[in-house]
Scaffold this active site. Sequence first.
Site, PDB file in Angstrom:
ATOM      1  N   GLN A 199       4.382   0.571  -7.807  1.00  0.00           N
ATOM      2  CA  GLN A 199       4.178  -0.881  -7.761  1.00  0.00           C
ATOM      3  C   GLN A 199       3.091  -1.325  -8.744  1.00  0.00           C
ATOM      4  O   GLN A 199       3.121  -2.441  -9.257  1.00  0.00           O
ATOM      5  CB  GLN A 199       3.775  -1.332  -6.342  1.00  0.00           C
ATOM      6  CG  GLN A 199       4.882  -1.248  -5.311  1.00  0.00           C
ATOM      7  CD  GLN A 199       4.873   0.068  -4.557  1.00  0.00           C
ATOM      8  OE1 GLN A 199       4.463   1.085  -5.083  1.00  0.00           O
ATOM      9  NE2 GLN A 199       5.339   0.049  -3.322  1.00  0.00           N
ATOM     10  N   ASP A 240      -1.377  -4.522   4.608  1.00  0.00           N
ATOM     11  CA  ASP A 240      -0.137  -4.741   5.373  1.00  0.00           C
ATOM     12  C   ASP A 240      -0.412  -5.018   6.836  1.00  0.00           C
ATOM     13  O   ASP A 240       0.417  -5.624   7.525  1.00  0.00           O
ATOM     14  CB  ASP A 240       0.775  -3.532   5.233  1.00  0.00           C
ATOM     15  CG  ASP A 240       1.275  -3.443   3.807  1.00  0.00           C
ATOM     16  OD1 ASP A 240       0.554  -2.869   2.970  1.00  0.00           O
ATOM     17  OD2 ASP A 240       2.349  -3.992   3.529  1.00  0.00           O
TER      18      ASP A 240
HETATM   19  O1  MRU Z   1       5.581  -0.836   0.141  1.00  0.00           O
HETATM   20  P1  MRU Z   1       5.138  -2.179  -0.356  1.00  0.00           P
HETATM   21  O2  MRU Z   1       5.318  -2.363  -1.817  1.00  0.00           O
HETATM   22  O3  MRU Z   1       5.734  -3.290   0.464  1.00  0.00           O
HETATM   23  O4  MRU Z   1       3.583  -2.180  -0.068  1.00  0.00           O
HETATM   24  C1  MRU Z   1       2.836  -3.319  -0.431  1.00  0.00           C
HETATM   25  C2  MRU Z   1       1.379  -3.147  -0.210  1.00  0.00           C
HETATM   26  O5  MRU Z   1       0.915  -2.142   0.269  1.00  0.00           O
HETATM   27  C3  MRU Z   1       0.510  -4.319  -0.552  1.00  0.00           C
HETATM   28  O6  MRU Z   1      -0.738  -3.898  -0.978  1.00  0.00           O
HETATM   29  C4  MRU Z   1       0.337  -5.183   0.718  1.00  0.00           C
HETATM   30  O7  MRU Z   1       1.584  -5.515   1.255  1.00  0.00           O
HETATM   31  C5  MRU Z   1      -0.418  -6.405   0.464  1.00  0.00           C
HETATM   32  S1  MRU Z   1       0.572  -7.551  -0.428  1.00  0.00           S
HETATM   33  C6  MRU Z   1      -0.202  -9.007  -0.607  1.00  0.00           C
END
Ligand code: MRU
Length: 347
Positions: A199, A240
């Site tokens: 990401q 999250d």
């Molecule tokens: O697996 P993902 O890409 O959904 O994980 C996203 C994250 O860990 C982000 O840091 C988190 O959701 C915060 S987003 C504002």
Amino acid sequence: MAVAVETLRWCPAGHLEMIDQTRLPAVFEYRRYTSAAEVAEGIRSMVVRGAPAIGVAAAYGVALEALRLRDFPHTRFDQELDAGFQALAASRPTAVNLFWALRRMRECWSAKGTLDAPALAAALLDEAHAIHAEDIRINRAMGVHGADLLTDGARVLTHCNAGALATAGHGTALGVIRSAVEAGKRISVIADETRPFLQGARLTAWEMVQEKIPVTLITDNMAGFMMSRGEIDAVVVGTDRVAANGDVANKIGTYMVAVLAHRHRIPFYVACPLSTIDRALASGAEIPIEERTADEVTGYRDCQWAAQGVAVRNPAFDITPAELVTALITEKGVVHAPDREKLAALF
Ligand code: MRU
């Protein structure tokens, strides 16, 4: 309020469009969604990802389902809408914003339960629009509070993508950076690649390059070296789910960054809308951690580099204990050294 990247958008023809984040940065394209089951699959497969964006997508998933069912008899409408809620709730386990948004949609359903199906579907769509618009306002508010923590010239490390793509717009951690830049500060970003789903490399780097905010990409195992050389002034990440005691669940590898930041006396900030705080969980140990498939670790897309048959673990999130968090940045302000009492006082 206009946003640079429209992660999700409602089309007046009656469907939802979401940027396919599995294909960025090579391909920028929207996919179209017309039911709760489709949106649940979009969340599961990570076409849309990032805690707040998942919540907004789920809210629209409910609205789409109600619109799809609006001409059905009452009992069938209720049964299938309930099944839509369940499919969405089963899509991913860790980001609490998903369950927060679904609870809001259920409350709306209960409050408007006496309406006929078309009017109820319209009310659910209004609620989804409200959740969408609120998310952008909240990110802007966090941005203003968080920007004060960053000094002019700061080199800021971030992990994963907590940007516009992870929200309805502006972003949480990247929202803080965007707001600091808007306030005239010269900020540069160090983006962790964020194995295994990349990401950081694919999404954070893309967002920053689009907006011409200086960004340097590193692999996750380079953060300690950069800190030891004095090349990082602050860490800002998203989250999250935050437990009642301030423990933070975020993308796998965040805990490692927090330990390193502590070792090097670098402030570790977490941008956290109140919808991400789960007051029902006493500590981070109770946060469900998603375990994803082995192929994400053994290779990428069509390329496999690991030995065939090797055992694999792929936890997608980890827990950073509250004691390693310098401050939580919320839409209500900055909470330094977060603990149970300070978090409770926010509500
Ligand atoms: O697996 P993902 O890409 O959904 O994980 C996203 C994250 O860990 C982000 O840091 C988190 O959701 C915060 S987003 C504002």
